[in-house]
Enzyme design. Structure first.
Site, PDB file in Angstrom:
ATOM      1  N   ASP A 125      35.223  61.330  32.659  1.00 48.00           N
ATOM      2  CA  ASP A 125      35.673  62.267  31.881  1.00 48.00           C
ATOM      3  C   ASP A 125      34.626  63.345  31.362  1.00 48.00           C
ATOM      4  OD1 ASP A 125      34.390  60.258  30.658  1.00 48.00           O
ATOM      5  OD2 ASP A 125      35.941  60.154  29.030  1.00 48.00           O
ATOM      6  N   ASP A 169      46.662  52.355  26.133  1.00 47.40           N
ATOM      7  CA  ASP A 169      46.408  52.337  24.711  1.00 47.40           C
ATOM      8  C   ASP A 169      46.822  53.235  23.861  1.00 47.40           C
ATOM      9  OD1 ASP A 169      44.450  53.885  25.441  1.00 47.40           O
ATOM     10  OD2 ASP A 169      42.674  52.842  24.488  1.00 47.40           O
TER      11      ASP A 169
END
Length: 287
Positions: free
Chosen positions: A130, A52
């Site tokens: 993350d 994306d």
């Protein structure tokens, strides 16, 4: 070459984590994909681009130039194309060549080396990879390189994060439109010893002003730089919100921060939101 993840089944999780199934699948996929790149195909580095993201004209030039910098400086562990505070009003489009070190792992178009994957893979998390990367046990006081003007933007409002931050911040990130010939530039100023000395002098040599001075603007002369100082988690958050930068911290590290310092533009003036001079370490309780 195109390879496909062979396992698309659900990951077994605790009942209370079923709503996080997507995060588990993403973490599993990262592990599989990075093992393919480094261990099956024997590459020495990889640039990760989520599906994306849109990239800038000099995206590949940027990473090609910074690859030897990353290899040569053990105090670096990644190069990222992303500026978390990269909204149009907060960056200087006239300085598309400007690069920073940051203690905050940015992701969103980033490069790592095989040596780092060899270190991380044995303890790779089952989900939320993350934020796991942002923990001090993984970061180990290492930094990333990031640009003033982002080399990626995301159009991913839909996804496992349900658009977290998208409408407030991410949709307004400015994508660099100018090709910067990074491979023809001397980037040795990013090496820790040189960078720390120069950046420290620039930040702490800047006039200390109040946030009210910046918001009113009439009493300040020139385009800066100016420094605004915080002394606690709460004061950082109040100042960040007033100045329009992201106010969240991960393991005590502010987004884009280096040695606690966040650099951005405010109404055309360069501002450093910083801790007092003499800063030594992040406080993980500031999260």
């Amino acid at each position: 070459m195109h390879i496909r993840q062979p396992d698309l089944t659900d990951v077994r999780v605790r009942p209370e984590h079923r709503k996080f199934q997507g995060y588990y699948k993403i973490s599993r996929h990262y592990r599989w994909a990075l093992n393919q790149v480094f261990n099956t195909f024997s590459h020495s580095a990889v640039v990760i681009v989520e599906d994306d993201l849109e990239v800038a004209p000099d995206f590949f030039e940027y990473f090609r130039a910074l690859y030897p910098v990353l290899r040569g400086d053990p105090s670096l562990w990644c190069v990222s194309a992303w500026n978390d505070n990269g909204r149009d009003a907060l960056v200087d489009p006239g300085k598309a060549e400007l690069l920073y070190r940051t203690d905050f792992f940015p992701g969103l178009g980033w490069m790592l080396l095989k040596d780092l994957w060899d270190e991380l893979e044995p303890k790779w998390p089952s989900a939320f990879w993350d934020d796991w990367m942002r923990q001090p046990e993984q970061r180990r006081d290492r930094s990333c390189v990031r640009p003033e003007v982002s080399r990626t933007i995301t159009f991913g409002r839909k996804g496992v994060s349900l658009g977290q931050f998208f409408d407030q911040y991410l949709r307004y990130i400015k994508l660099n439109g100018e090709f910067v010939p990074f491979t023809k530039q001397d980037l040795s100023h990013l090496v820790k010893e040189r960078y720390d000395e120069r950046f420290g002098k620039e930040v702490y040599g800047a006039p200390l002003v109040r946030v009210e001075d910046l918001l009113q603007g009439s009493t300040l002369k020139g385009t800066g730089p100016f420094r605004v100082q915080y002394s606690s988690r709460d004061s950082f958050k109040v100042l960040a919100r007033n100045l329009g930068v992201m106010d969240d911290l991960k393991s005590g590290v502010p987004r884009t921060g280096y040695r606690g310092i966040v650099s951005f533009l405010h109404r055309g003036r360069r501002v450093f939101l910083s801790p007092p001079e003499g800063w030594t370490k992040y406080d993980v309780s500031w999260s």
